[in-house]
Motif scaffolding. Structure first.
Motif, PDB file in Angstrom:
ATOM      1  N   ARG A 166       0.826  -1.210   0.000  1.00 46.75           N
ATOM      2  CA  ARG A 166       0.000   0.000   0.000  1.00 46.75           C
ATOM      3  C   ARG A 166       0.864   1.267   0.000  1.00 46.75           C
ATOM      4  O   ARG A 166       0.587   2.215  -0.721  1.00 46.75           O
ATOM      5  CB  ARG A 166      -0.909  -0.012   1.222  1.00 46.75           C
ATOM      6  N   PHE A 167       1.915   1.270   0.814  1.00 47.43           N
ATOM      7  CA  PHE A 167       2.846   2.405   0.856  1.00 47.43           C
ATOM      8  C   PHE A 167       4.114   1.984   0.120  1.00 47.43           C
ATOM      9  O   PHE A 167       5.098   1.579   0.730  1.00 47.43           O
ATOM     10  CB  PHE A 167       3.149   2.805   2.302  1.00 47.43           C
ATOM     11  N   ARG A 168       4.073   2.070  -1.193  1.00 50.48           N
ATOM     12  CA  ARG A 168       5.104   1.457  -2.035  1.00 50.48           C
ATOM     13  C   ARG A 168       6.459   2.133  -1.942  1.00 50.48           C
ATOM     14  O   ARG A 168       7.500   1.477  -2.071  1.00 50.48           O
ATOM     15  CB  ARG A 168       4.649   1.476  -3.501  1.00 50.48           C
ATOM     16  N   ASN A 169       6.460   3.450  -1.776  1.00 57.68           N
ATOM     17  CA  ASN A 169       7.721   4.188  -1.804  1.00 57.68           C
ATOM     18  C   ASN A 169       8.335   4.209  -0.410  1.00 57.68           C
ATOM     19  O   ASN A 169       8.061   5.095   0.395  1.00 57.68           O
ATOM     20  CB  ASN A 169       7.498   5.610  -2.320  1.00 57.68           C
ATOM     21  N   GLY A 170       9.158   3.212  -0.139  1.00 56.87           N
ATOM     22  CA  GLY A 170       9.731   3.071   1.190  1.00 56.87           C
ATOM     23  C   GLY A 170      10.642   4.226   1.561  1.00 56.87           C
ATOM     24  O   GLY A 170      11.301   4.821   0.713  1.00 56.87           O
ATOM     25  N   HIS A 171      10.680   4.516   2.864  1.00 59.25           N
ATOM     26  CA  HIS A 171      11.520   5.595   3.387  1.00 59.25           C
ATOM     27  C   HIS A 171      12.417   5.107   4.521  1.00 59.25           C
ATOM     28  O   HIS A 171      13.006   5.921   5.226  1.00 59.25           O
ATOM     29  CB  HIS A 171      10.640   6.748   3.892  1.00 59.25           C
TER      30      HIS A 171
ATOM     31  N   ASP B 120      12.552  -0.778   2.938  1.00 57.30           N
ATOM     32  CA  ASP B 120      11.116  -1.048   3.023  1.00 57.30           C
ATOM     33  C   ASP B 120      10.379  -0.538   1.798  1.00 57.30           C
ATOM     34  O   ASP B 120      10.975   0.022   0.872  1.00 57.30           O
ATOM     35  CB  ASP B 120      10.527  -0.471   4.315  1.00 57.30           C
ATOM     36  N   GLY B 121       9.050  -0.728   1.778  1.00 57.65           N
ATOM     37  CA  GLY B 121       8.256  -0.416   0.599  1.00 57.65           C
ATOM     38  C   GLY B 121       8.359  -1.531  -0.433  1.00 57.65           C
ATOM     39  O   GLY B 121       8.883  -2.615  -0.162  1.00 57.65           O
ATOM     40  N   SER B 122       7.840  -1.277  -1.630  1.00 61.65           N
ATOM     41  CA  SER B 122       7.945  -2.259  -2.723  1.00 61.65           C
ATOM     42  C   SER B 122       9.271  -2.027  -3.438  1.00 61.65           C
ATOM     43  O   SER B 122       9.331  -1.685  -4.628  1.00 61.65           O
ATOM     44  CB  SER B 122       6.764  -2.105  -3.685  1.00 61.65           C
ATOM     45  N   SER B 123      10.346  -2.249  -2.711  1.00 63.58           N
ATOM     46  CA  SER B 123      11.667  -1.824  -3.162  1.00 63.58           C
ATOM     47  C   SER B 123      12.270  -2.695  -4.251  1.00 63.58           C
ATOM     48  O   SER B 123      13.277  -2.324  -4.854  1.00 63.58           O
ATOM     49  CB  SER B 123      12.628  -1.757  -1.964  1.00 63.58           C
ATOM     50  N   ALA B 124      11.673  -3.862  -4.545  1.00 62.73           N
ATOM     51  CA  ALA B 124      12.159  -4.697  -5.635  1.00 62.73           C
ATOM     52  C   ALA B 124      11.321  -4.527  -6.892  1.00 62.73           C
ATOM     53  O   ALA B 124      11.518  -5.241  -7.873  1.00 62.73           O
ATOM     54  CB  ALA B 124      12.180  -6.169  -5.221  1.00 62.73           C
ATOM     55  N   ALA B 125      10.377  -3.588  -6.869  1.00 60.35           N
ATOM     56  CA  ALA B 125       9.501  -3.365  -8.013  1.00 60.35           C
ATOM     57  C   ALA B 125      10.149  -2.352  -8.952  1.00 60.35           C
ATOM     58  O   ALA B 125      10.462  -1.238  -8.542  1.00 60.35           O
ATOM     59  CB  ALA B 125       8.135  -2.864  -7.548  1.00 60.35           C
ATOM     60  N   ASN B 126      10.339  -2.749 -10.204  1.00 57.33           N
ATOM     61  CA  ASN B 126      10.909  -1.836 -11.200  1.00 57.33           C
ATOM     62  C   ASN B 126       9.833  -0.849 -11.628  1.00 57.33           C
ATOM     63  O   ASN B 126       8.833  -1.230 -12.214  1.00 57.33           O
ATOM     64  CB  ASN B 126      11.417  -2.625 -12.403  1.00 57.33           C
ATOM     65  N   SER B 127      10.042   0.414 -11.327  1.00 54.60           N
ATOM     66  CA  SER B 127       8.987   1.393 -11.531  1.00 54.60           C
ATOM     67  C   SER B 127       9.575   2.790 -11.609  1.00 54.60           C
ATOM     68  O   SER B 127      10.645   3.072 -11.045  1.00 54.60           O
ATOM     69  CB  SER B 127       7.982   1.318 -10.371  1.00 54.60           C
ATOM     70  N   TYR B 128       8.848   3.672 -12.282  1.00 57.66           N
ATOM     71  CA  TYR B 128       9.211   5.086 -12.320  1.00 57.66           C
ATOM     72  C   TYR B 128       8.565   5.872 -11.176  1.00 57.66           C
ATOM     73  O   TYR B 128       8.723   7.085 -11.091  1.00 57.66           O
ATOM     74  CB  TYR B 128       8.753   5.707 -13.643  1.00 57.66           C
ATOM     75  N   LEU B 129       7.808   5.191 -10.317  1.00 54.81           N
ATOM     76  CA  LEU B 129       6.981   5.874  -9.326  1.00 54.81           C
ATOM     77  C   LEU B 129       7.694   6.170  -8.015  1.00 54.81           C
ATOM     78  O   LEU B 129       7.130   6.825  -7.147  1.00 54.81           O
ATOM     79  CB  LEU B 129       5.720   5.048  -9.047  1.00 54.81           C
ATOM     80  N   GLY B 130       8.907   5.660  -7.835  1.00 51.32           N
ATOM     81  CA  GLY B 130       9.651   5.962  -6.619  1.00 51.32           C
ATOM     82  C   GLY B 130       9.944   4.776  -5.733  1.00 51.32           C
ATOM     83  O   GLY B 130      10.482   4.947  -4.632  1.00 51.32           O
TER      84      GLY B 130
END
Length: 562
Positions: free
Chosen positions: A62-67, A129-139
């Protein structure tokens, strides 16, 4: 940073008459000078939810862009899986999965070999954390980018080989063995297969059918292009060579003699991969990695002021590290360096995961139930006094441990208005009961950040509850009209609180899915284009999905929790 909450409190007097008084519930560390800016930029909720969600699938989807970047360990005896096109142990950095279903998603054709390894000595890793293994332009990969390259690199979105090699190279100075990331499930980027792991088996297994799944082609391509890059490198291609485009059809797998019936279809492979990932949806999450909360860097740390400005007014799904200043990045990297090089392990010993869990256990269902009681449709079916009385009981349940004997309003003193100071001792004990015994001097920088976030969240919860308690204390003597007015005020206050907390446990399938289905939100690369650049196009509505066919049910009709 603490939250300072200022708001009007409607105080009921015992006689049934009501006077409105402007009252300030001061946070112990807040000042009037910084209160307004703090309310706008407060990050206690963001840090708290991040820490409470580490290694849990649902909130990090849900919170894909990990910090968060945090030290972790993979203990002895943990089994890891690596699918590849031959039986050999990799001699270069490669990817492994905690779940065989996850690794099988990337099984190549025409041959699929599944390597099973066991950890012989604890693996020192860090977790993004986050969807950090997802290849994406979204962060999704921002935190990795700033560690490796010092800035977010859009051009490195699919640079998987370069990414793992650069992170492993960076990690050598800290004796790191690998890195944990998440896509559908959690993976370990293992830097050296010859250290601390032992091959248990390398077996030639049956792959899936060669046809693409009946979904958007770019969904299949995301996995196949990345796996094509990984396989081409592991089979000898040079890192400078551009990856080949994914084939429109995977090469057929030769069937062994006497094989009968179809192979597994891609729908089955995908669904089982998602279900395996969902085993770790919520607490305790992926327990095959152990988080060291004393060595944690959060880009929600209010000390990184450039990000406070960049996030202002921006929803969490758009939080990025694009605008981090050079000074803030250097500060974050110095914090990370200190965490990873600190030899003194004489830390507090506090289980911060359990402490955040104590907060969510106590309030998640109760606040949601209170929200349901205050729903307009529910109020319309009942008289307002009955609903208000129910709210009084629900708030009293949550405040019971802190309702000091004699903490009561005094009789009306004849002045214009009155304060609500009588509830301040209740609010104080509610806010501090979990952390009052923790001495800051015994904590690391990371622990002080977590403790501060817990206190900030409890301050906001307890302030809201005690403000409602002031109104609800004598609501049984109120008229139906007055009760209706209070209900509207309470509804707004509760919605504001829950919106600020934004706990992922509230955003699930309600009512729960039938047994033949499970709850699902769009998970990279399903339900989203891997080249998508507008996060708002991704439907994150929780829906039930059929465990066998993969068919999605209708979006749940209940409104969002806030």
């Amino acid at each position: 940073m603490r939250l300072h909450c200022v708001g009007p409190i409607l105080l009921s007097v015992v006689s049934g008459s009501y006077a409105i008084a402007q009252t300030h519930f001061e946070h112990p560390y807040a000042t009037s000078a910084d209160s307004e800016a703090h309310i706008r930029n407060a990050t206690d909720n963001l840090i708290f939810t991040s820490v409470a969600s580490l290694l849990q699938q649902w909130p990090n989807t849900r919170f894909r862009n990990g910090h968060t970047i945090v030290k972790a360990a993979v203990p002895v005896g943990t089994v890891l899986y690596h699918a590849r096109g031959d039986q050999h142990v990799p001699l270069i950095p490669e990817w492994t999965g905690f779940n065989v279903e996850h690794s099988y998603l990337l099984c190549p054709t025409p041959e699929c070999w599944m390597l099973t390894l066991v950890v012989e000595k604890p693996l020192n890793v860090i977790y993004f954390d986050g969807s950090s293994a997802a290849n994406s332009y979204l962060g999704h990969q921002d935190s990795q980018d700033v560690v490796i390259w010092g800035r977010v690199r859009r051009d490195k979105m699919m640079a998987e080989w370069e990414r793992i090699e650069e992170i492993c190279k960076w990690g050598r100075q800290y004796n790191l063995d690998g890195f944990i990331r998440m896509e559908p499930g959690f993976e370990v980027m293992l830097c050296d297969f010859t250290k601390k792991t032992k091959l248990i088996s390398s077996i030639h297994i049956m792959g899936a059918e060669s046809r693409h799944p009946a979904t958007k082609e770019d969904v299949a391509s995301a996995f196949y292009q990345r796996q094509s890059m990984r396989m081409s490198r592991s089979l000898g291609a040079q890192p400078s060579e551009p990856p080949k485009p994914p084939p429109r059809r995977r090469l057929p797998q030769p069937l062994p003699p006497n094989w009968v019936g179809p192979l597994r279809d891609h729908q089955s492979v995908s669904i089982e991969g998602i279900q395996a990932a969902w085993w770790n949806s919520f607490y305790p999450g992926e327990v095959r990695a152990r988080i060291d909360y004393t060595r944690l860097v959060s880009f929600y740390d209010p000390g990184y002021t450039s990000l406070l400005t960049a996030r202002e007014g921006i929803p969490r799904n758009r939080h990025r590290l694009l605008n981090i200043s050079t000074d803030d990045l250097q500060l974050a990297m110095s914090h990370l360096h200190s965490d990873l090089t600190r030899e003194d392990d004489n830390t507090s010993g506090i289980d911060w995961s359990a402490l955040t869990r104590a907060v969510t256990d106590r309030y998640t269902d109760r606040l949601y139930s209170m929200k349901a009681t205050l729903a307009v449709s529910n109020v319309e079916k009942s008289n307002a006094t009955l609903v208000a009385t129910t709210i009084r009981r629900q708030v009293m349940v949550m405040l019971t441990p802190y309702l000091l004997y004699g903490a009561l309003p005094s009789l009306f003193d004849g002045q214009d208005g009155r304060n609500a100071s009588w509830v301040q001792p209740i609010a104080f004990h509610c806010q501090t009961s979990l952390t009052s015994g923790i001495v800051n001097e015994t904590l690391t920088r990371s622990e002080r950040l977590i403790k501060s976030a817990i206190e900030g969240v409890l301050h906001r919860i307890c302030t809201s509850l005690t403000e409602i308690w002031v109104d609800a204390f004598t609501v049984t003597a109120a008229s139906d009209k007055r009760a209706a007015e209070l209900i509207n005020l309470w509804r707004d206050k509760l919605e504001e609180l829950m919106r600020w907390l934004d706990w992922p446990m509230w955003d699930t399938c309600r009512p729960s899915c039938p047994e033949e289905m499970f709850c699902y939100i769009s998970t990279w690369p399903w339900g989203m284009s891997w080249t998508e650049e507008d996060v708002d196009t991704i439907d994150m509505t929780p829906r039930c999905i059929d465990r066998t066919t993969g068919d999605l049910g209708e979006p749940h009709s209940h409104p969002h929790v806030y």
